[in-house]
Write an enzyme that holds these catalytic residues in place. Sequence first.
Site, mmCIF file in Angstrom:
data_model
loop_
_atom_site.group_PDB
_atom_site.id
_atom_site.type_symbol
_atom_site.label_atom_id
_atom_site.label_comp_id
_atom_site.label_asym_id
_atom_site.label_seq_id
_atom_site.Cartn_x
_atom_site.Cartn_y
_atom_site.Cartn_z
ATOM 1 N N GLU A 509 0.862 -1.193 0.000
ATOM 2 C CA GLU A 509 0.000 0.000 0.000
ATOM 3 C C GLU A 509 0.895 1.240 0.000
ATOM 4 O O GLU A 509 1.193 1.782 -1.024
ATOM 5 C CB GLU A 509 -0.951 -0.006 1.198
ATOM 6 C CG GLU A 509 -2.118 -0.938 0.940
ATOM 7 C CD GLU A 509 -3.368 -0.597 1.736
ATOM 8 O OE1 GLU A 509 -3.944 0.479 1.528
ATOM 9 O OE2 GLU A 509 -3.758 -1.439 2.551
ATOM 10 N N GLU A 778 -1.726 -0.867 13.433
ATOM 11 C CA GLU A 778 -2.974 -0.635 12.704
ATOM 12 C C GLU A 778 -4.181 -1.040 13.540
ATOM 13 O O GLU A 778 -5.230 -0.409 13.486
ATOM 14 C CB GLU A 778 -2.954 -1.452 11.401
ATOM 15 C CG GLU A 778 -4.142 -1.224 10.505
ATOM 16 C CD GLU A 778 -3.938 -1.825 9.116
ATOM 17 O OE1 GLU A 778 -3.105 -2.738 8.987
ATOM 18 O OE2 GLU A 778 -4.611 -1.376 8.169
HETATM 19 C C1 RAM Z 1 -6.403 0.426 4.589
HETATM 20 C C2 RAM Z 1 -5.362 1.469 4.716
HETATM 21 C C3 RAM Z 1 -5.772 2.688 5.490
HETATM 22 C C4 RAM Z 1 -7.233 2.880 5.598
HETATM 23 C C5 RAM Z 1 -7.986 2.245 4.472
HETATM 24 C C6 RAM Z 1 -9.472 2.406 4.602
HETATM 25 O O1 RAM Z 1 -6.075 -0.480 3.600
HETATM 26 O O2 RAM Z 1 -4.218 0.922 5.262
HETATM 27 O O3 RAM Z 1 -5.213 2.757 6.763
HETATM 28 O O4 RAM Z 1 -7.492 4.259 5.633
HETATM 29 O O5 RAM Z 1 -7.685 0.906 4.319
#
Ligand code: RAM
Length: 927
Positions: A509, A778
């Site tokens: 990403e 996360e």
């Molecule tokens: C994930 C990303 C991010 C988030 C989106 C919706 O894949 O890492 O943190 O904002 O999704």
Amino acid sequence: MIHKSMQKAFTISILYVVLISLISCKQKETLEKANDLKISEGFENPLGFYNAIPTFSWKLPALDNNKSQSAYQIVVASRPDLLPNKADLWNSKKQNSAKSTWVKYQGEKLKSRQKVYWQVKYWNQDKESSFWSDINHFELGLLNNSDWKAKWIGLDTKKEKIIGIQKNILHRPQYLRKNFKISNTIASARLYITAKGVFDVALNGKDVSDDVMPPGYTPYKKRIETITYDVTNLIESGQNTIGVELAAGWHSGRLGWMKKFWLDTETPKILCQLELTMKDGSKEIILSDDSWKATTKGPIRLASIYDGETYDANLEMPSWTTNSFIDKTWEHVNVFPISDDIRLEPKRHTTVKSKIKLTTKQIFEKDGAIIFDLEQNMVGVPLIKVPMKKGQTLKIRFAEMLSPDGTFYTENYRGALSTNYYTAKEDGIIEYMPKFTFHGFRYVELSGFDTSKNPSKNWVTGLVQYSDFEKNGTFMSSHPKLNQLQSNIVWGLRGNFFDIPTDCPQRDERMGWTGDAQVFGPTSMFNADVYKFWASWLQSVRESQFDNGGIPWVVPDVLYNNKVSAGWGDVCTIIPWKIYMRTGDEKVLEENFEMMKAWVSFHESKAKNYISTMGFFADWLQPLPENGDNRGDTSKSLIGTAFFAHSANLTAKTAKALGKTKEFEKYNTLYKTVAKSFEKKFFVNGKVIKVAETQTSYLLALAFGLLSDQHKESAKTHLLRKIAEADNHLRTGFLGTPLLSEVLGATGEIDLMYKLLFNETYPSWFYSINQGATTIWERWNSYSKEEGFNPQKMNSLNHYAYGAIGEWMYERIAGIAPIEAGYKKIRIAPQPRNPLTSASASVQVPFGNVASSWQIKGDKFHLNITIPPNTSAKVLLPADTNKNFLLNGSDFVENTYVKLKYKSKDEFELLVQPGVYKFTSNLNKDQ
Ligand code: RAM
């Protein structure tokens, strides 16, 4: 006659008085000069500057007789020797104004390449003047496409048809070079350069800079940044050689998960223009054009941001950037004109650099490989110095964490291979540092080296890379885990400010997710001087806004799916407003006002009767969702409507700050209308109805001011009940978490917020620290000692969003907040609570350093503060106000610098002038 001579005497004495006062005025030029001179968003003497109408800012030195500024004068000239008296570009004249920040240049029109010198003086509150400051300078870059005579050049790297892991075309890195002769002695040389891709440039065998992956990442189809280097000292008389290494980078590599966009990317190219000014005043210019030659047969075989780099030392081309190299076998480059639709603009923030070195703390062997532990999750590249045998290929792998059995945990890299290979050309210690990739890691694994040698920690050093900004603030407390949290926040910042604000730095990403940026932006501004970083990215946001006003999920937009999310797109109103509050610079509002308005209209177009249908990621990654969904339990329509109102409100505030009364009224009315519909639709008497009742639903309503006054208290009671039902734990995701501390702080629920912040059990900030986190994760439970890694693949261990609590730590625990935009008025209101016995923070604000440091000793509360010149502070001193407090060790007596404004039972409210103060108060028993 008598009359005449009297008149003469009178005139002489007047002249005498004027002279004396002129002299004494001159003599009064005694104050220490202004310091920390900056232009625009915080640039110090920049080269290749982007803006021909800069603003000027300076700081008054903190002196006893320097409380505020009563006037200033700026002089600007084309040569330093013209200053201060013969300023040929601008003389602001003496301006009776306290303004010492963001003063707009109003002189002669400046042009590309122009070198500009400036200095400033100020007058203090007693009308005494300072000496002139040092002379600072800036030089403009190439401001227009028409300044470019060069052409894009590169090889057709599609020809080789190298296919990547997702069927994408891999562009082999290219080496491009040109010999040139100069006929004269040079006075100065500027290299203007950029790439569709990422580059590294050398002149006559010497590196031009230590920039990492320039020019950086912008919406390339609209704008590519250009870089200016001063190469005067690298040019030799006679024959010279310039050499550029070029790789795919963000421009031509795979990015995002929408394969179709990078299956057939444009081939990488460079554009450069070397401009030489000779001692005799003549000019010579070397361009990227069809006279250059290039090859793909160099040592960097492959380079990809996600996948890593492959290097074969057998293919090294010694001295290829010097005159002696023969490039007979190299190909001629293809040439492409520059087009008007892609704007070439000087980079408007700093490039990425290797900023910190981390040494290996531990090594151990696992299945024949050696693992190096840096004991800190970081972002950048390793510097490898390892013994190898000719022909061996070293494999370099990375991981953020180890699995309990000691093996590498790489599942969370998902499709990113994140592996480097190095093939040795001879026996001995090789030195290697990947150039055109970066990794997120704490552990490095090496295999394929000379196993007859004993592994040593110094084989691997971590080079931490991020946009070149400096620390802007510090936060410390008596609690080790809170300090670890602060450290994790700062490492999250370092790890995800790689030219753009990224969601995460390691998996497939690494994109500019707008929601994450919105949430963490405010905290980043305390910890680092990132105004230019954000201002630059906001330009990319403006360029990426859809025609209908929508803001894409990620900026730059590589997904091209035209999709929008409430709480994500609102970055375009939230970040400009937050920057304005921290800096007081109206420019950030001016630049972004149209974008804000268009975004609010987009909200409007997605609403029926002011109730939003926008939806999307909602309260992303809320823990323990009842519906089991990553989007959490809070209603999407409630979230969308709340952000609709909030963005309308911020747009109204912006209009007001810019003096646009009509637009203020329009957006303020809209805000109130949406708020009313919101309350009517989702609330009855302050209680959420019809949709899921969640912590975040109450937080949005209270934080954004969406409820009528009589129902606020009741909504708060319901929020407290929801928190109590969760056993006093948070249940907030990306959107709710920053509001939790904000709302509990603003409604006086500091005790509860302390409870949530100091919780050790899931979900909480300390929970991840207890599981070994050295960055923000996360998910609250990305890893746990009992259950191991979160089974979800979307499990980054370096995701800054929940670090948004940092803002509250500065503003409430240490207690430093702006009352007015830019900290002209500062609030110092520390909130001492158990289990803390001390906390301190310091922040560089536009006027200087603000510090607040408190400590509890017995029943005494000690508060040391620093208030910079040209500001004032409202200090709320916790105290048993029946007893007097000490100011600098003596019983407080009101004086010019500290005035008592008000006292409640447990707080003195003081108005404090610039200076350094020590307060000691007696605490109430329950404080
Ligand atoms: C994930 C990303 C991010 C988030 C989106 C919706 O894949 O890492 O943190 O904002 O999704």
